[in-house]
Design an enzyme around this catalytic site. Structure first.
Site, PDB file in Angstrom:
ATOM      1  N   GLU A  82       0.784  -1.241   0.000  1.00  0.00           N
ATOM      2  CA  GLU A  82       0.000   0.000   0.000  1.00  0.00           C
ATOM      3  C   GLU A  82       0.816   1.291   0.000  1.00  0.00           C
ATOM      4  OE1 GLU A  82      -3.021  -0.404   3.105  1.00  0.00           O
ATOM      5  OE2 GLU A  82      -4.116  -1.884   1.932  1.00  0.00           O
ATOM      6  N   GLU A 132      -7.232  -7.469  -1.455  1.00  0.00           N
ATOM      7  CA  GLU A 132      -7.632  -7.210  -0.065  1.00  0.00           C
ATOM      8  C   GLU A 132      -9.045  -6.650  -0.058  1.00  0.00           C
ATOM      9  OE1 GLU A 132      -5.502  -4.746   2.649  1.00  0.00           O
ATOM     10  OE2 GLU A 132      -3.561  -5.676   2.242  1.00  0.00           O
TER      11      GLU A 132
END
Ligand SMILES: *[C@@H]1O[C@H](CO)[C@@H](O)[C@H](O)[C@H]1NC(C)=O
Ligand SMILES: *[C@@H]1O[C@H](CO)[C@@H](O)[C@H](O)[C@H]1NC(C)=O
Ligand SMILES: *[C@@H]1O[C@H](CO)[C@@H](O)[C@H](O)[C@H]1NC(C)=O
Ligand SMILES: *[C@@H]1O[C@H](CO)[C@@H](O)[C@H](O)[C@H]1NC(C)=O
Ligand SMILES: *[C@@H]1O[C@H](CO)[C@@H](O)[C@H](O)[C@H]1NC(C)=O
Ligand SMILES: *[C@@H]1O[C@H](CO)[C@@H](O)[C@H](O)[C@H]1NC(C)=O
Length: 880
Positions: A457, A554
Site C-alpha cells: 500500500e 484485499e
C-alpha cells in the site's frame, strides 16, 4: 554427521584435514539479563525476551486483558543474551570457523570473549562472522547486547532531520510505538489495527558454529527453466559457497527418476562465492508438474547434489525440486480499457482464491509446526489455493513455504514494507539490499511462491496522500520510493530470480504504474492490476458498491472471535460490548460501532436483558455479518471472471483480508487466534468451492451464474427453490434450461424478474419467502454446493419462528456426528463447542429441513460425551 575418514589409514591419527564440515549448535538455554543486572533469567534460543519472562513466571500472559500496555516497559529497555560453550581442539583446528545467526531481532552488538565480532540492525537478515581466532577450549563467552528497538527507531528518526518520514506514530487507538519505519523489523510489532504492540527482542532463529577446512555450503537454491518452444525443461542450481581451499572441486547433480547426471569441474576463490550451474533435462517428457490445489497434484523430483574436493566427498545434499511455470498476464482485453491481470500456471489461467496471511503470533518462537500446519490445512480445507504473505509481518520460516509447496498453496510474497514512507540513507539501503538478496535466495526454490511484491500500500499512500505531504515536497518522497523499491529491490529480484513476476506494490496498476513513473494517479483503478477495497458502512449485500476489479487482493469486514477464545484473556467485568476491555482490544477506529451498524442493516441486534447472553450473542451477530458480507463480495468477484460490464471485469483473484489472527481480538480474520473457525471460514469453504452457483439481483431480476474452476466443460441447469420463512416444506421450484458451462468460467444459467418468479408461487412476497438454488446435470444429479438468496433482510422477514432445535451427538464408525432436529426454519445455525479443538463439516447454515446431520473433525481425541457437554446452538431468531 562427520567422521575422520581421511588420513586415518596412513597415520593412525586424524589429520588436520577432515573433509566434512562440522557444526556446533549454540541454540538452547542462554542467560538473559536486564539492563541494570537486576533481572537475570534463563532464556531459550530461538526465542525472545517476552517469552523468556513469561516462561519464568516473571510476567503474566502478555495477551491477558491490558497487558500489552502494562508490559510496554520490556521493549523500552536494553537486554543481554549470553551463553558459554566449549570449542573442541578439533573444531578450533579447522581452517575456518563461522559464527552464524539465522535471525537477530534486531539491534545488537555481538561479542565473543570480550571481542566485538559485529553489529546487527535487521531482523530479516542472517549474520555470520569469522571467529576461529577468538575461540578457546572452554568457557567461551558469547554475548548479544540488544538495544531497545523503540529507542533505536526514535533515534534514527531524530537523526533524519531534512524531512519527516511519515507516519510518525500509529493512531492512538492502536496503543503502539512510533517510527517503526526506521527499523528493519516486523512492522506490525509496534502495533497494527488488528494487533498489539509487542516490539520483541531476541535471537529468534538458530545460532551455531560451523567449522570447515575446504568449503561449506551456505545456501542451495534452484530455479526450473522452461523453453516454451521446445517443451524442454532445464534446471539452474545455485550454490553459495564459503571456501578456504580452491581447486580440484567436482560438483555432481543427479535426478535418478529423470536419468539425469551432470558433473562439473570447478574451483572457488577463498571467501564467499555464488556459483550457478545450468543444464537441460534430456528426458523432459518425464518431468512431473506442480499444480495449485484444486488443479492437480504437487509432485516433486529428488535432486542429489554432491561436492567432492580432491576426490573426497565434502557435501551430500538431497533436495526436492518442483517444476512449474508462472506468468502474470497484463494484456489488452477486447471491450475493456486497461489491461488484464491474471496468473497462468503451467500455461493455464487460474483464479486465485484465498486470503492474506499475517504473523501467527506476536512472539515468533510460539509459531510451532503444529500451529502452521493447522492454519494452512484450514486454508486448503476452505478451498483456498492462494495466500498473500503481507508486507507488515515477517518473511515466513522455511517450513511455512515447505507446507505451501506440499499443499498446493500459491504464495504472493510481499517484501516487508507496509503503510509508510521509508528512509533511504545509505546504511538503510545497504541493509535492505542484503535482506533482499538473502530472502530471495532462501525462498526462490519454492514453487508455491508465484510473485514478489515490493510493499503493501505504499504506492497508494503516496498517490492518495495519506500523510498530507505538500505538493512541493512530493517529489522527494516519490524519489525515495523509486530508489528503494525500483532501483534496489526490483533490480535485485530481477537479477536473483528472473523466473517470477515482480510488482512494486499492492495495490498497483502494474505496467501502467510503471508508465506513470511507478506511482500511478489512481493505484485503485479497476482497469489495471490489483485493488484493495474496504467499505464498512455501505450495505455489503449490495454488489453495486464493489469495484469490478481485475484482481481483489484485499477486502473484508471485522468480527469478534468467539467467547471461548476471549475467556482466557479476560474476566467477568470485561464481558460486555461497551466494557473497557472490549474497546481496548479494538485497534481499528470506530471498529466496534461499524460492526454493529453494518449488522443492523440486515439483522436485529441482540437485546437480551442478561448481559453475558447479550455479549455472546453480539459476538455471534458480528460473525454472521462478516460471513455474509465477505460471501457477497467474494461471490461477486468470482461471478465476474468471464464478464466485461461497462468496460470492467475479468476478475481473476479474490484474496480477502485476513486469514489468521495474531492475538485474541476483533479483526478481519476468518480463523481465530488458536485456529478456531469463525463463521466466515465455514462460508469460505462454500464460496470458494470449485463449482459454485452464485446469485445476484440486477434491477429486480434474479440472475444465477454457474462459476466453475474445473477443467472440464459441464452441461448444467440451475434449480431455484422457493421457501416460506414460516414453514419447513418448500413452496415451489423453478428450473432453467441446460447450458454448457465451460471449464474456468462463470456462465449465466438463469434470469428472471423476482416478481415473475414469485407470482407463480403461492402467496410468497419478498418478506415472507427466501430462495435456495443449486446446479444439476442432465441426469438431474446435483453438482456443486447449495446456495441461498434472501429477498429481504432477515430483520424484516415475516414468519420466522424461534426454532426448537434438539441435538444428538454420536460417535460411530464415521467419526463424531451431530444430528439436529428442528421445529421450523432457522437461519445462521451456529454450533459452538467452546475450546474443544476441531471443526464441523458445516456450520452457520440455513436449516430448511427437519433433520440435518453434520460431522465434527476433532483435532485431538474427543469423546461424544465431551462434545455433547460443550455444544451450544445459536440461531438468528435466538438473539432478539
Ligand atoms: C540502552 O543502551 C543505550 C546505548 O548504550 C543507552 O543510551 C540507553 O540509555 C540504554 N537504555 C536504558 C533504558 O538504560
Ligand atoms: C528451445 O527449444 C528449441 C527447440 O528444441 C531450440 O531450437 C531452442 O534453441 C531452445 N531455446 C533455448 C533458449 O534453449
Ligand atoms: C496538512 O498540511 C498543511 C500544510 O502543508 C496544514 O496546513 C494542514 O493543517 C495539514 N492537514 C492535516 C490534516 O494535518
Ligand atoms: C422441542 O422439541 C422436542 C423434541 O421434538 C420436544 O420434546 C420439546 O417439547 C420441544 N420444546 C418446546 C419448548 O417446544
Ligand atoms: C428426522 O429424525 C427423526 C428422529 O431420528 C425421525 O423420526 C424422522 O423420521 C426424521 N424425519 C425426516 C423427515 O427425515
Ligand atoms: C428485542 O427486540 C425484539 C425485536 O425488536 C422485540 O420484539 C423484543 O421485545 C425485544 N426484547 C427485549 C428484551 O427488549
Amino acid at each position: 554427521m562427520y567422521w575422520c575418514a581421511c588420513a586415518l589409514l596412513f597415520t593412525g591419527v586424524c589429520s588436520v584435514f577432515s573433509p566434512v564440515p562440522e557444526q556446533l549448535s549454540l541454540s538452547g538455554t542462554w542467560t538473559l539479563s536486564g539492563q541494570d543486572g537486576a533481572l537475570v533469567l534463563p532464556a531459550v534460543v530461538p526465542g525472545c525476551v517476552h517469552s523468556a519472562l513469561r516462561r519464568e513466571g516473571l510476567i503474566q500472559d502478555p495477551y491477558f486483558r491490558f497487558n500489552d500496555v502494562s508490559y510496554r516497559w520490556i521493549a523500552l529497555e536494553n537486554w543481554t543474551y549470553s551463553t558459554t560453550f566449549a570449542a573442541s581442539a578439533h573444531l578450533r583446528s579447522r581452517q575456518e570457523v563461522e559464527l552464524i545467526f539465522d535471525g537477530v531481532d534486531t539491534v545488537a552488538s555481538i561479542t565473543l570473549n570480550g571481542n566485538l565480532v559485529g553489529k546487527t540492525d535487521n531482523m530479516f537478515r542472517r549474520y555470520d562472522f569469522s571467529v576461529r581466532e577468538l575461540l578457546k577450549e572452554a568457557d567461551n563467552l558469547l554475548q548479544v547486547q540488544f538495544l531497545s528497538p523503540v529507542v533505536y527507531a526514535s533515534e534514527r528518526s531524530k537523526a533524519h532531520q531534512s524531512y519527516r518520514v511519515p507516519p510518525q506514530c500509529p493512531p492512538d487507538v492502536q496503543k503502539g510505538e512510533c517510527h517503526v519505519n526506521f527499523i528493519r523489523k516486523e512492522q506490525s510489532s509496534f502495533s497494527w489495527d488488528w494487533g498489539p504492540s509487542f516490539p520483541t527482542m531476541g535471537l529468534w532463529r538458530d545460532v551455531r558454529l560451523e567449522g570447515f577446512d575446504a568449503l561449506q555450503l551456505q545456501q542451495l537454491s534452484y530455479l526450473p527453466l522452461y523453453n516454451g518452444s521446445g517443451s524442454q525443461w532445464g534446471l539452474q542450481v545455485e550454490l553459495l559457497i564459503d571456501a578456504v581451499r580452491t581447486t580440484g572441486v567436482q560438483v555432481t547433480f543427479s535426478i535418478s527418476e529423470l536419468g539425469l547426471e551432470q558433473v562439473f569441474q570447478t574451483q572457488f576463490l577463498p571467501g564467499r562465492t555464488k556459483r550457478t550451474f545450468t543444464f537441460n533435462i534430456e528426458k523432459s517428457s518425464r518431468v512431473k508438474l506442480w499444480w495449485p490445489s484444486g488443479h492437480g497434484d504437487q509432485p516433486f523430483h529428488l535432486l542429489s547434489v554432491r561436492v567432492f574436493v580432491d576426490g573426497s566427498l565434502m557435501l551430500d545434499r538431497e533436495v526436492k525440486v518442483y517444476f512449474r511455470t508462472v506468468e502474470l498476464i497484463q494484456e489488452p482485453i477486447p471491450g475493456s480499457p486497461g489491461l488484464s491481470f491474471y496468473f497462468q500456471i503451467n500455461g493455464k489461467p487460474i483464479f486465485l482464491k484465498g486470503s492474506n496471511w499475517i504473523p501467527a503470533h506476536a512472539f515468533q518462537d510460539q509459531v510451532t509446526p503444529a500451529v502452521l500446519k493447522n492454519l494452512l490445512r484450514s486454508a486448503v480445507d476452505a478451498n483456498m489455493n492462494a495466500l498473500r504473505v503481507w508486507g507488515g509481518g515477517v518473511y515466513e520460516q522455511d517450513l511455512f513455504y515447505d507446507m505451501c509447496d506440499d499443499m498446493g498453496i500459491m504464495v504472493w510474497q510481499d517484501f516487508m514494507f507496509a503503510c509508510a514512507m521509508y528512509p533511504t540513507e545509505a546504511d538503510f539501503i545497504q541493509t535492505v539490499r542484503e535482506e533482499a538478496v538473502q530472502q530471495v535466495g532462501r525462498l526462490k526454490s519454492h514453487p508455491s511462491i508465484i510473485i514478489w511484491s515490493g510493499n503493501n500500500e505504499n504506492e497508494a499512500a503516496l498517490a492518495t496522500n495519506w500523510f498530507n505531504i505538500s505538493a512541493s515536497q512530493r517529489p522527494v518522497y516519490v524519489k525515495d520510493y523509486v530508489t528503494l523499491y525500483v532501483d534496489n529491490i526490483r533490480k535485485i529480484v530481477q537479477k536473483e530470480d528472473p523466473s517470477r513476476p515482480f510488482l512494486v506494490s499492492s495495490p498497483t496498476n502494474g505496467v501502467e504504474s510503471e508508465q506513470e513513473g511507478w506511482v500511478a494517479a489512481d493505484p485503485y483503478n479497476p482497469h489495471y492490476g490489483d485493488v484493495h477495497f474496504y467499505s464498512y458502512l455501505s450495505d455489503c449485500w449490495d454488489w453495486t458498491t464493489f469495484p469490478r476489479t481485475r484482481f481483489a487482493s484485499e477486502y473484508g469486514f471485522q468480527s469478534w472471535p468467539s467467547f471461548s477464545t476471549l475467556q482466557p484473556v479476560s474476566v467477568g467485568e470485561d464481558w460486555s460490548f461497551d466494557s473497557r476491555f472490549t474497546s481496548h482490544r479494538q485497534h481499528h477506529q470506530s471498529g466496534n460501532q461499524q460492526m454493529l451498524e453494518q449488522a443492523a442493516l440486515h439483522f436485529h441486534l441482540p437485546n437480551a436483558t442478561d448481559l453475558l447472553r447479550r455479549f455472546t450473542q453480539t459476538l455471534y451477530i458480528t460473525q454472521v455479518m462478516q460471513a455474509q458480507c465477505v460471501k457477497a463480495q467474494t461471490e461477486f468477484y468470482r461471478s465476474s471472471r468471464s464478464q466485461v460490464v461497462g468496460g470492467k471485469g475479468h476478475t481473476m483473484g479474490a484474496l480477502y483480508w485476513q486469514l489468521n489472527d495474531i492475538w485474541p481480538a476483533p479483526s478481519w480474520s476468518s480463523l481465530e487466534f488458536g485456529g478456531k473457525w469463525k463463521m466466515l471460514h465455514y462460508f469460505a469453504r462454500s464460496f470458494f468451492a470449485p463449482l459454485l452457483p452464485v446469485s445476484v439481483e440486477d434491477d429486480g431480476a434474479l440472475i444465477i451464474y454457474a462459476v466453475s474452476d474445473l477443467s472440464a466443460d459441464l452441461k448444467l441447469r440451475a434449480v431455484v427453490t422457493v421457501h416460506s420463512w414460516a414453514y419447513l416444506d418448500p413452496v415451489c421450484s423453478r428450473t432453467s434450461d441446460l447450458r454448457v458451462v465451460p471449464g474456468g468460467s462463470a456462465a449465466v444459467l438463469y434470469r428472471q424478474p423476482v416478481a415473475t418468479l414469485l407470482a407463480g408461487c403461492g402467496r410468497c412476497t419478498r418478506l415472507t419467502c427466501l430462495l435456495t438454488f443449486h446446479l444439476e446435470d442432465s441426469a438431474g444429479i446435483q453438482q456443486g454446493s447449495n446456495n441461498y438468496h434472501f429477498l429481504s433482510s432477515p430483520r424484516e422477514a415475516e414468519g420466522l419462528q424461534r426454532a426448537n432445535i434438539t441435538v444428538k451427538v454420536q460417535q460411530d464408525g464415521g467419526g463424531l456426528t451431530v444430528t439436529l432436529q428442528s421445529s421450523s426454519i432457522a437461519a445462521f445455525v451456529w454450533l459452538d463447542v467452546g475450546n474443544i479443538p476441531g471443526r464441523f463439516t458445516a456450520n452457520g447454515f440455513l436449516m430448511l429441513s427437519r433433520n440435518k446431520t453434520v460431522g465434527f473433525e476433532p483435532w485431538r481425541p474427543t469423546s461424544a460425551a465431551e462434545l455433547s457437554r460443550s455444544l451450544t446452538v445459536t440461531t438468528l431468531r435466538d438473539v432478539y
